[in-house]
Scaffold this active site. Structure first.
Site, PDB file in Angstrom:
ATOM      1  N   TRP A   1      -5.304  -4.288  17.092  1.00  0.00           N
ATOM      2  CA  TRP A   1      -4.891  -3.501  15.954  1.00  0.00           C
ATOM      3  C   TRP A   1      -3.274  -3.480  15.979  1.00  0.00           C
ATOM      4  O   TRP A   1      -2.858  -3.509  14.857  1.00  0.00           O
ATOM      5  CB  TRP A   1      -5.392  -2.030  16.049  1.00  0.00           C
ATOM      6  CG  TRP A   1      -4.793  -0.909  15.434  1.00  0.00           C
ATOM      7  CD1 TRP A   1      -5.262  -0.595  13.972  1.00  0.00           C
ATOM      8  CD2 TRP A   1      -3.573  -0.345  15.753  1.00  0.00           C
ATOM      9  NE1 TRP A   1      -4.167   0.507  13.464  1.00  0.00           N
ATOM     10  CE2 TRP A   1      -3.506   0.851  14.795  1.00  0.00           C
ATOM     11  CE3 TRP A   1      -2.756  -0.011  16.849  1.00  0.00           C
ATOM     12  CZ2 TRP A   1      -2.347   1.474  14.606  1.00  0.00           C
ATOM     13  CZ3 TRP A   1      -1.828   0.722  16.891  1.00  0.00           C
ATOM     14  CH2 TRP A   1      -1.329   1.740  15.729  1.00  0.00           C
ATOM     15  N   ASN A   2      -2.804  -3.348  17.011  1.00  0.00           N
ATOM     16  CA  ASN A   2      -1.292  -3.253  17.158  1.00  0.00           C
ATOM     17  C   ASN A   2      -0.733  -4.956  17.283  1.00  0.00           C
ATOM     18  O   ASN A   2      -0.647  -5.598  18.326  1.00  0.00           O
ATOM     19  CB  ASN A   2      -0.834  -2.844  18.534  1.00  0.00           C
ATOM     20  CG  ASN A   2       0.673  -2.625  18.588  1.00  0.00           C
ATOM     21  OD1 ASN A   2       1.517  -3.329  17.776  1.00  0.00           O
ATOM     22  ND2 ASN A   2       1.093  -1.623  19.168  1.00  0.00           N
ATOM     23  N   ASP A   3      -0.461  -5.529  16.037  1.00  0.00           N
ATOM     24  CA  ASP A   3      -0.317  -6.662  15.823  1.00  0.00           C
ATOM     25  C   ASP A   3       1.004  -7.010  16.441  1.00  0.00           C
ATOM     26  O   ASP A   3       1.331  -8.315  16.883  1.00  0.00           O
ATOM     27  CB  ASP A   3      -0.020  -7.301  14.426  1.00  0.00           C
ATOM     28  CG  ASP A   3       0.589  -6.214  13.407  1.00  0.00           C
ATOM     29  OD1 ASP A   3       0.149  -5.106  13.099  1.00  0.00           O
ATOM     30  OD2 ASP A   3       1.932  -6.271  13.053  1.00  0.00           O
ATOM     31  N   GLY A   4       2.135  -6.276  16.938  1.00  0.00           N
ATOM     32  CA  GLY A   4       3.024  -6.405  17.643  1.00  0.00           C
ATOM     33  C   GLY A   4       3.009  -6.939  18.929  1.00  0.00           C
ATOM     34  O   GLY A   4       3.944  -7.401  19.680  1.00  0.00           O
TER      35      GLY A   4
ATOM     36  N   TYR B   1       6.256  -9.425  19.716  1.00  0.00           N
ATOM     37  CA  TYR B   1       7.459  -8.824  19.048  1.00  0.00           C
ATOM     38  C   TYR B   1       7.386  -7.473  19.012  1.00  0.00           C
ATOM     39  O   TYR B   1       8.653  -6.980  18.415  1.00  0.00           O
ATOM     40  CB  TYR B   1       7.348  -9.744  17.491  1.00  0.00           C
ATOM     41  CG  TYR B   1       6.451  -9.064  16.522  1.00  0.00           C
ATOM     42  CD1 TYR B   1       6.705  -7.538  15.947  1.00  0.00           C
ATOM     43  CD2 TYR B   1       5.241  -9.520  16.281  1.00  0.00           C
ATOM     44  CE1 TYR B   1       5.699  -7.081  14.943  1.00  0.00           C
ATOM     45  CE2 TYR B   1       4.150  -8.827  15.235  1.00  0.00           C
ATOM     46  CZ  TYR B   1       4.526  -7.772  14.721  1.00  0.00           C
ATOM     47  OH  TYR B   1       3.915  -7.196  13.801  1.00  0.00           O
TER      48      TYR B   1
END
Length: 338
Positions: free
Chosen positions: A5-8, A145
């Site tokens: 869910w947390n693409d970072g 990122y």
């Protein structure tokens, strides 16, 4: 992989060996729902296959308990993420929320996980619920990122509202009506602009949900991106379903609220097609949760399965709180990325 869910956090498992605890909890919930769907369609073999996977997932997820909360995941080399042994990102909220929402863990561990959210991630002074803490900055971890954001901004230790709403849902699931409503009001954007000083700090629209709110020391409580977040829909559903307790279930609906104990009563007017449902919920014993009795048009009815018809009429539903709360089946919702 990097399908979290947390693409970072795009480098946590970029070699294909890392693991997401949150994704495990989410998959646990989805497979359980699909097993029920398959069974209703007569595909018992597939239903049993999915339930077998659910059992295996639950056993594996139990190993992610860190002592006071659930770890967020593991890097490709097996190093834990979201652990007390980390210098940064010791705790991440969504692993705790979905431990509860998925129904994968015993209640006593779910309670402790949400206690950790209260202790480490709720910042009442600036009215935010952090996604993780401490933020990434100078440690040797390379999560991706996400570390490009300043500490306390967006996913990197600010409030990411999508995740904060899940924390409110988890508190409601555990029966903490007073605190769930308090945090719901904290997330409501109008409450960030009630005074000129509040508006100057928040500095964005008070009538739409912000995807993120900063916790950076230079900009505490400042609103981030607005107008585009899936958190808006989740906040609406949390208010209606998790707190006021109205949930549609096919040809019926349920009323099972979790509200502040001081509320004496509340009412919902629901238009379903051509039909009007007037629902009142009385709370004479000042409980947060637990339905003692329910009536539909003067006849006793199961509050977990109130018949839903579109006959063009007006139907009166009366609910009284007071009984000890019944265990609830996990309520799982498809995730929309913000």
């Amino acid at each position: 992989g990097t399908g979290d869910w947390n693409d970072g956090m795009n480098r946590v498992g970029h070699l294909g060996l890392g693991e997401s605890t949150w994704l495990g909890f989410f998959l646990h919930g989805i497979l359980g729902d699909f097993a029920t769907l398959c069974e209703s369609r007569g595909d018992t073999a597939k239903a049993e296959r999915y339930r077998g996977q659910v059992r295996r997932l639950a056993a594996a997820l139990e190993l992610s308990w860190d002592g006071e909360w659930y770890r967020r995941g593991y890097y490709d080399d097996g190093t834990p993420l979201g652990s007390a042994q980390n210098d940064e990102c010791k705790i991440d909220s969504i692993a705790q929320s979905w431990a509860v929402l998925s129904g994968a863990v015993p209640i006593r561990f779910g309670d402790r996980a949400i206690d950790a959210v209260r202790a480490h991630l709720v910042r009442r002074a600036i009215r935010v619920v952090l996604l993780l803490s401490p933020p990434f900055d100078t440690s040797a971890q390379d999560p991706g990122y996400i570390r490009g954001y300043p500490p306390g901004v967006r996913e990197n230790g600010g409030q990411y509202t999508h995740a904060a709403v899940w924390a409110v849902m988890a508190m409601a699931r555990l029966g903490s009506g007073d605190e769930a409503m308090e945090l719901f009001h904290m997330l409501n954007p109008i409450n960030h602009s009630r005074t000129p000083a509040d508006a100057e700090r928040y500095r964005t629209e008070p009538y739409v949900v912000a995807a993120d709110v900063y916790a950076h020391p230079a900009h505490p409580g400042r609103g981030g991106w607005t107008w585009y977040t899936g958190a808006a829909g989740w906040l609406y559903r949390t208010g209606l379903e998790s707190l006021l307790g109205l949930r549609r279930q096919g040809a019926s609906f349920a009323i099972d609220p979790c509200i502040p104990a001081l509320w004496p009563e509340y009412a919902i007017v629901w238009r379903f097609g051509r039909t009007r449902y007037e629902i009142t919920v009385a709370n004479p014993e000042h409980r947060c949760r637990g339905v003692a009795a329910a009536e539909l048009d003067g006849t006793a009815v199961d509050p977990a399965a109130v018949p839903l018809v579109d006959d063009g009429g007006t139907h009166i539903v009366k609910v009284v709180l007071g009984a000890e709360p019944r265990p609830l089946a996990p309520s799982r919702r498809a995730v929309t990325t913000a």
